[in-house]
Design a protein around this motif. Structure first.
Motif, PDB file in Angstrom:
ATOM      1  N   VAL A 154       0.856  -1.190   0.000  1.00 36.68           N
ATOM      2  CA  VAL A 154       0.000   0.000   0.000  1.00 36.68           C
ATOM      3  C   VAL A 154       0.894   1.242   0.000  1.00 36.68           C
ATOM      4  O   VAL A 154       2.100   1.142   0.194  1.00 36.68           O
ATOM      5  CB  VAL A 154      -0.977   0.005   1.213  1.00 36.68           C
ATOM      6  CG1 VAL A 154      -2.000  -1.113   1.080  1.00 36.68           C
ATOM      7  CG2 VAL A 154      -0.237  -0.104   2.527  1.00 36.68           C
ATOM      8  N   SER A 155       0.284   2.398  -0.160  1.00 29.99           N
ATOM      9  CA  SER A 155       1.073   3.626  -0.346  1.00 29.99           C
ATOM     10  C   SER A 155       1.699   4.185   0.926  1.00 29.99           C
ATOM     11  O   SER A 155       2.656   4.946   0.863  1.00 29.99           O
ATOM     12  CB  SER A 155       0.217   4.700  -1.019  1.00 29.99           C
ATOM     13  OG  SER A 155      -0.946   4.935  -0.255  1.00 29.99           O
ATOM     14  N   SER A 156       1.182   3.811   2.118  1.00 27.08           N
ATOM     15  CA  SER A 156       1.783   4.348   3.345  1.00 27.08           C
ATOM     16  C   SER A 156       1.641   3.357   4.511  1.00 27.08           C
ATOM     17  O   SER A 156       0.743   2.520   4.513  1.00 27.08           O
ATOM     18  CB  SER A 156       1.141   5.675   3.733  1.00 27.08           C
ATOM     19  OG  SER A 156      -0.165   5.463   4.216  1.00 27.08           O
ATOM     20  N   SER A 157       2.505   3.521   5.490  1.00 31.40           N
ATOM     21  CA  SER A 157       2.450   2.673   6.687  1.00 31.40           C
ATOM     22  C   SER A 157       1.151   2.882   7.442  1.00 31.40           C
ATOM     23  O   SER A 157       0.608   1.958   8.047  1.00 31.40           O
ATOM     24  CB  SER A 157       3.629   2.970   7.609  1.00 31.40           C
ATOM     25  OG  SER A 157       4.827   2.644   6.970  1.00 31.40           O
ATOM     26  N   ASP A 158       0.636   4.104   7.404  1.00 28.08           N
ATOM     27  CA  ASP A 158      -0.621   4.425   8.085  1.00 28.08           C
ATOM     28  C   ASP A 158      -1.777   3.598   7.502  1.00 28.08           C
ATOM     29  O   ASP A 158      -2.588   3.038   8.244  1.00 28.08           O
ATOM     30  CB  ASP A 158      -0.904   5.928   7.949  1.00 28.08           C
ATOM     31  CG  ASP A 158      -1.976   6.399   8.916  1.00 28.08           C
ATOM     32  OD1 ASP A 158      -1.920   5.982  10.094  1.00 28.08           O
ATOM     33  OD2 ASP A 158      -2.861   7.172   8.489  1.00 28.08           O
ATOM     34  N   ILE A 159      -1.853   3.512   6.179  1.00 29.51           N
ATOM     35  CA  ILE A 159      -2.890   2.695   5.521  1.00 29.51           C
ATOM     36  C   ILE A 159      -2.684   1.217   5.851  1.00 29.51           C
ATOM     37  O   ILE A 159      -3.640   0.486   6.126  1.00 29.51           O
ATOM     38  CB  ILE A 159      -2.873   2.914   3.994  1.00 29.51           C
ATOM     39  CG1 ILE A 159      -3.329   4.332   3.671  1.00 29.51           C
ATOM     40  CG2 ILE A 159      -3.758   1.902   3.277  1.00 29.51           C
ATOM     41  CD1 ILE A 159      -3.180   4.722   2.206  1.00 29.51           C
ATOM     42  N   ALA A 160      -1.435   0.779   5.851  1.00 26.59           N
ATOM     43  CA  ALA A 160      -1.129  -0.628   6.149  1.00 26.59           C
ATOM     44  C   ALA A 160      -1.631  -1.010   7.537  1.00 26.59           C
ATOM     45  O   ALA A 160      -2.198  -2.082   7.726  1.00 26.59           O
ATOM     46  CB  ALA A 160       0.373  -0.873   6.045  1.00 26.59           C
ATOM     47  N   ILE A 161      -1.441  -0.134   8.490  1.00 27.36           N
ATOM     48  CA  ILE A 161      -1.825  -0.432   9.874  1.00 27.36           C
ATOM     49  C   ILE A 161      -3.320  -0.254  10.086  1.00 27.36           C
ATOM     50  O   ILE A 161      -3.994  -1.137  10.626  1.00 27.36           O
ATOM     51  CB  ILE A 161      -1.024   0.458  10.855  1.00 27.36           C
ATOM     52  CG1 ILE A 161       0.454   0.091  10.791  1.00 27.36           C
ATOM     53  CG2 ILE A 161      -1.560   0.321  12.268  1.00 27.36           C
ATOM     54  CD1 ILE A 161       1.375   1.096  11.461  1.00 27.36           C
ATOM     55  N   LYS A 162      -3.865   0.885   9.650  1.00 32.63           N
ATOM     56  CA  LYS A 162      -5.261   1.218   9.962  1.00 32.63           C
ATOM     57  C   LYS A 162      -6.287   0.540   9.051  1.00 32.63           C
ATOM     58  O   LYS A 162      -7.348   0.144   9.517  1.00 32.63           O
ATOM     59  CB  LYS A 162      -5.458   2.730   9.936  1.00 32.63           C
ATOM     60  CG  LYS A 162      -4.749   3.431  11.079  1.00 32.63           C
ATOM     61  CD  LYS A 162      -4.966   4.924  11.044  1.00 32.63           C
ATOM     62  CE  LYS A 162      -4.226   5.589  12.202  1.00 32.63           C
ATOM     63  NZ  LYS A 162      -4.287   7.036  12.118  1.00 32.63           N
TER      64      LYS A 162
END
Length: 181
Positions: A154-162
């Motif tokens: 995915v494009s960011s770690s935030d998206i990956a986690i949330k």
């Protein structure tokens, strides 16, 4: 008197047995007459050929699953602490936000990381309502996952986690490795 009854019982038993045998023979003759003999070879079913044809039709369908696995789906981004930004299978740079790959057979597909259980270029499909309301089709282009688990780029770690997190997943393999032409 007992001897007469004894002989009568033996005689009656013999007669009943004889009557039963004759009845069965008559039924057998009737059944033989009712049988239909198919002498036309063109109408003979070749079940083996039918199964082979069915497999050929299924294998020609690019969305026919070759195998099914169960594991966890997690998300990752190219800027994660242990990530280089390059895909292990192709060496392509994805730290610029690339999360899809254009496959010659399946079109635009998401990029996945897998263990070596799935060869590079393998195509998988799965249902994940938290990602999309349609079936998700992805290609294995990266490594770093254990067992049958998959990691979605995915494009960011935030998206990956949330948004992705960690979910149990059953997925179908549509192709093992890159298509050889």
């Amino acid at each position: 008197m007992k001897k007469i009854l004894s002989k009568f019982n033996k005689t009656s038993k013999f007669l009943l047995l004889l009557l039963l045998i004759l009845t069965l023979q008559k039924v057998n003759v009737i059944n033989q007459n009712e049988k239909v003999i198919n002498e036309n070879l063109n109408k003979t079913l070749d079940l083996t050929a039918m199964v082979l044809k069915l497999n050929e039709i299924n294998m020609a369908d690019k969305y026919y699953p070759l195998d099914t696995f169960t594991g966890d789906l997690t998300g990752y981004s190219a800027d994660c602490p242990l990530c280089t930004g390059y895909l292990a299978c192709t060496g392509a740079y994805v730290a610029n936000g690339t999360t899809k790959y254009n496959d010659s057979e399946y079109g635009d597909v998401v990029i996945l990381a897998s263990s070596k259980n799935l060869p590079c270029g393998s195509i998988v499909t799965f249902d994940a309502s938290y990602i999309s309301d349609k079936k998700v089709t992805g290609i294995v282009l990266d490594r770093g996952v254990l067992g049958n688990d998959l990691d979605l780029l995915v494009s960011s770690s935030d998206i990956a986690i949330k948004q992705i997190g960690r979910h149990k997943l059953t997925y179908d393999v549509l192709r093992f490795g890159f298509k050889r032409e």
